[in-house]
Design a protein around this motif. Structure first.
Motif, PDB file in Angstrom:
ATOM      1  N   GLU A 145      39.833  26.782  29.845  1.00  0.00           N
ATOM      2  CA  GLU A 145      40.836  26.503  28.807  1.00  0.00           C
ATOM      3  C   GLU A 145      41.912  25.566  29.349  1.00  0.00           C
ATOM      4  O   GLU A 145      42.779  25.117  28.607  1.00  0.00           O
ATOM      5  CB  GLU A 145      41.497  27.813  28.335  1.00  0.00           C
ATOM      6  CG  GLU A 145      40.618  28.605  27.417  1.00  0.00           C
ATOM      7  CD  GLU A 145      40.396  30.036  27.884  1.00  0.00           C
ATOM      8  OE1 GLU A 145      41.096  30.498  28.808  1.00  0.00           O
ATOM      9  OE2 GLU A 145      39.480  30.664  27.337  1.00  0.00           O
TER      10      GLU A 145
ATOM     11  N   GLY B 176      44.836  37.083  40.174  1.00  0.00           N
ATOM     12  CA  GLY B 176      45.625  35.889  39.842  1.00  0.00           C
ATOM     13  C   GLY B 176      45.478  34.747  40.829  1.00  0.00           C
ATOM     14  O   GLY B 176      46.124  33.714  40.685  1.00  0.00           O
ATOM     15  N   ALA B 177      44.600  34.893  41.821  1.00  0.00           N
ATOM     16  CA  ALA B 177      44.454  33.843  42.847  1.00  0.00           C
ATOM     17  C   ALA B 177      43.793  32.581  42.291  1.00  0.00           C
ATOM     18  O   ALA B 177      43.923  31.500  42.865  1.00  0.00           O
ATOM     19  CB  ALA B 177      43.650  34.373  44.034  1.00  0.00           C
ATOM     20  N   GLY B 178      43.056  32.738  41.199  1.00  0.00           N
ATOM     21  CA  GLY B 178      42.414  31.565  40.589  1.00  0.00           C
ATOM     22  C   GLY B 178      40.892  31.647  40.592  1.00  0.00           C
ATOM     23  O   GLY B 178      40.213  30.657  40.286  1.00  0.00           O
ATOM     24  N   LYS B 179      40.352  32.823  40.875  1.00  0.00           N
ATOM     25  CA  LYS B 179      38.896  32.963  41.014  1.00  0.00           C
ATOM     26  C   LYS B 179      38.177  32.717  39.684  1.00  0.00           C
ATOM     27  O   LYS B 179      37.204  31.957  39.631  1.00  0.00           O
ATOM     28  CB  LYS B 179      38.547  34.359  41.561  1.00  0.00           C
ATOM     29  CG  LYS B 179      39.273  34.698  42.848  1.00  0.00           C
ATOM     30  CD  LYS B 179      38.944  36.092  43.363  1.00  0.00           C
ATOM     31  CE  LYS B 179      39.265  37.229  42.427  1.00  0.00           C
ATOM     32  NZ  LYS B 179      40.700  37.424  42.120  1.00  0.00           N
ATOM     33  N   SER B 180      38.658  33.359  38.632  1.00  0.00           N
ATOM     34  CA  SER B 180      37.995  33.160  37.333  1.00  0.00           C
ATOM     35  C   SER B 180      38.192  31.725  36.849  1.00  0.00           C
ATOM     36  O   SER B 180      37.288  31.140  36.240  1.00  0.00           O
ATOM     37  CB  SER B 180      38.550  34.115  36.269  1.00  0.00           C
ATOM     38  OG  SER B 180      38.401  35.438  36.703  1.00  0.00           O
ATOM     39  N   SER B 181      39.368  31.161  37.139  1.00  0.00           N
ATOM     40  CA  SER B 181      39.614  29.767  36.734  1.00  0.00           C
ATOM     41  C   SER B 181      38.590  28.846  37.375  1.00  0.00           C
ATOM     42  O   SER B 181      38.118  27.885  36.746  1.00  0.00           O
ATOM     43  CB  SER B 181      41.020  29.329  37.164  1.00  0.00           C
ATOM     44  OG  SER B 181      41.989  30.078  36.490  1.00  0.00           O
TER      45      SER B 181
HETATM   46  P1  ATP Z   1      41.825  38.338  38.474  1.00  0.00           P
HETATM   47  O1  ATP Z   1      41.172  38.828  39.711  1.00  0.00           O
HETATM   48  O2  ATP Z   1      43.062  39.117  38.100  1.00  0.00           O
HETATM   49  O3  ATP Z   1      40.884  38.129  37.318  1.00  0.00           O
HETATM   50  P2  ATP Z   1      41.749  35.523  39.177  1.00  0.00           P
HETATM   51  O4  ATP Z   1      41.811  35.273  40.637  1.00  0.00           O
HETATM   52  O5  ATP Z   1      40.438  35.453  38.521  1.00  0.00           O
HETATM   53  O6  ATP Z   1      42.456  36.879  38.841  1.00  0.00           O
HETATM   54  P3  ATP Z   1      42.617  33.606  37.194  1.00  0.00           P
HETATM   55  O7  ATP Z   1      42.204  34.449  36.048  1.00  0.00           O
HETATM   56  O8  ATP Z   1      41.839  32.407  37.517  1.00  0.00           O
HETATM   57  O9  ATP Z   1      42.760  34.477  38.516  1.00  0.00           O
HETATM   58  O10 ATP Z   1      44.134  33.188  36.963  1.00  0.00           O
HETATM   59  C1  ATP Z   1      44.829  32.302  37.829  1.00  0.00           C
HETATM   60  C2  ATP Z   1      46.184  32.005  37.217  1.00  0.00           C
HETATM   61  O11 ATP Z   1      46.038  31.225  36.036  1.00  0.00           O
HETATM   62  C3  ATP Z   1      46.960  33.256  36.796  1.00  0.00           C
HETATM   63  O12 ATP Z   1      48.327  33.025  37.071  1.00  0.00           O
HETATM   64  C4  ATP Z   1      46.690  33.337  35.297  1.00  0.00           C
HETATM   65  O13 ATP Z   1      47.759  33.966  34.634  1.00  0.00           O
HETATM   66  C5  ATP Z   1      46.577  31.891  34.907  1.00  0.00           C
HETATM   67  N1  ATP Z   1      45.652  31.707  33.769  1.00  0.00           N
HETATM   68  C6  ATP Z   1      44.344  32.019  33.719  1.00  0.00           C
HETATM   69  N2  ATP Z   1      43.810  31.694  32.533  1.00  0.00           N
HETATM   70  C7  ATP Z   1      44.809  31.166  31.791  1.00  0.00           C
HETATM   71  C8  ATP Z   1      44.900  30.631  30.461  1.00  0.00           C
HETATM   72  N3  ATP Z   1      43.837  30.570  29.645  1.00  0.00           N
HETATM   73  N4  ATP Z   1      46.106  30.195  30.048  1.00  0.00           N
HETATM   74  C9  ATP Z   1      47.190  30.244  30.850  1.00  0.00           C
HETATM   75  N5  ATP Z   1      47.172  30.708  32.110  1.00  0.00           N
HETATM   76  C10 ATP Z   1      46.014  31.181  32.582  1.00  0.00           C
END
Ligand code: ATP
Length: 236
Positions: free
Chosen positions: A52, A37-42
């Motif tokens: 999105e 949830g840190a935001g890496k995939s975002s």
């Molecule tokens: P993980 O390791 O669990 O995949 P991450 O570091 O990749 O996590 P993200 O997937 O970027 O984290 O998510 C960051 C934040 O944004 C989270 O709070 C997630 O719930 C939120 N988030 C991600 N995608 C969406 C979306 N399409 N709509 C709403 N919120 C989202």
């Protein structure tokens, strides 16, 4: 060089990235460590042009603005993305998956050269060329996904947790292969929770917490940083 400046991503009222800046050069491996949830995939999805959320800030490759491009244009410009969960075509053969990676004009011209690179990295894919992709093991499917991305002739390859779900042995093999990718001149932006093995092959690393970059250093310094050890290396 891939350069991100002051990137923000918001999903409605939820801001997932707050002004992230980072660089990835050619021929270097950069790892981004962060909790769930840190935001890496975002971050990777915003770079790939498939977020999105609402994206703001600058994303450029060798000075060219990527924000102005659609996702195909980002691939054509030289960014390949292997998403978490791999994103291969399960009903097609290994070979068909690889060739589909070269569907854009620039990649098609370099198909033979890139195929050689892929098969040098993952010789098993040549043996399994006619196998239906979904019948392969998790590690083999990861090879197909990375191979397909390389077939798009990227300058920068972005990987979202490629070690997820792999056995320790396959994981080790995968990281060894990734270590060789930079020799072909590509830059690699690697998102990982497996800090030890990813830092071992990386040149530099960043820490991301709650959508903010909280640390940046050489991979060696990060491996020896007590805060990184406590958070990502099980305190070892
Ligand atoms: P993980 O390791 O669990 O995949 P991450 O570091 O990749 O996590 P993200 O997937 O970027 O984290 O998510 C960051 C934040 O944004 C989270 O709070 C997630 O719930 C939120 N988030 C991600 N995608 C969406 C979306 N399409 N709509 C709403 N919120 C989202």
């Amino acid at each position: 060089m891939l350069e991100i400046r002051n990137l923000t991503v918001a999903y409605g009222l939820h801001q997932a990235l707050h002004g992230v800046s980072l660089k990835v050069d050619l021929s270097e491996i950069v790892v981004m460590l962060g909790a769930n949830g840190a935001g890496k995939s975002s971050l990777l999805r915003a770079i790939a042009g498939i977020s999105e959320g609402k994206v703001d800030g600058d994303i450029s490759l060798d000075g060219r603005d990527l924000r102005a491009l659609k996702s195909d244009g980002v691939v054509e410009a030289g960014i390949a993305f292997v998403p978490e969960g791999r994103g291969i075509f399960g009903d097609l053969t290994v070979w068909e998956n690889l060739l589909l990676g070269a569907y854009l004009p620039r990649a098609r011209e370099k198909q033979d050269k890139n195929l050689r690179t892929v098969l040098e990295l993952f010789p098993k894919l040549a043996e399994r060329r006619n196998q239906i992709a979904r019948t392969m093991s998790g590690g083999e499917q990861q090879m197909v996904a990375i191979g397909r991305a390389i077939m798009s002739d990227p300058k920068i390859l972005m990987l979202d947790e490629p070690s997820l779900g792999l056995s320790p042995l396959l994981c080790q093999e995968m990281f060894q292969s990734l270590a060789h990718i930079k020799e072909s001149g590509m830059g690699v932006l690697l998102i990982e929770q497996n800090a030890k093995q990813s830092l071992a092959i990386a040149g530099r690393g960043y820490l991301i917490e709650n959508g903010v970059i909280t640390g940046e250093n050489s991979a060696e310094a990060m491996l020896n940083d007590p805060a990184v050890q406590a958070a990502y290396l099980g305190g070892t």
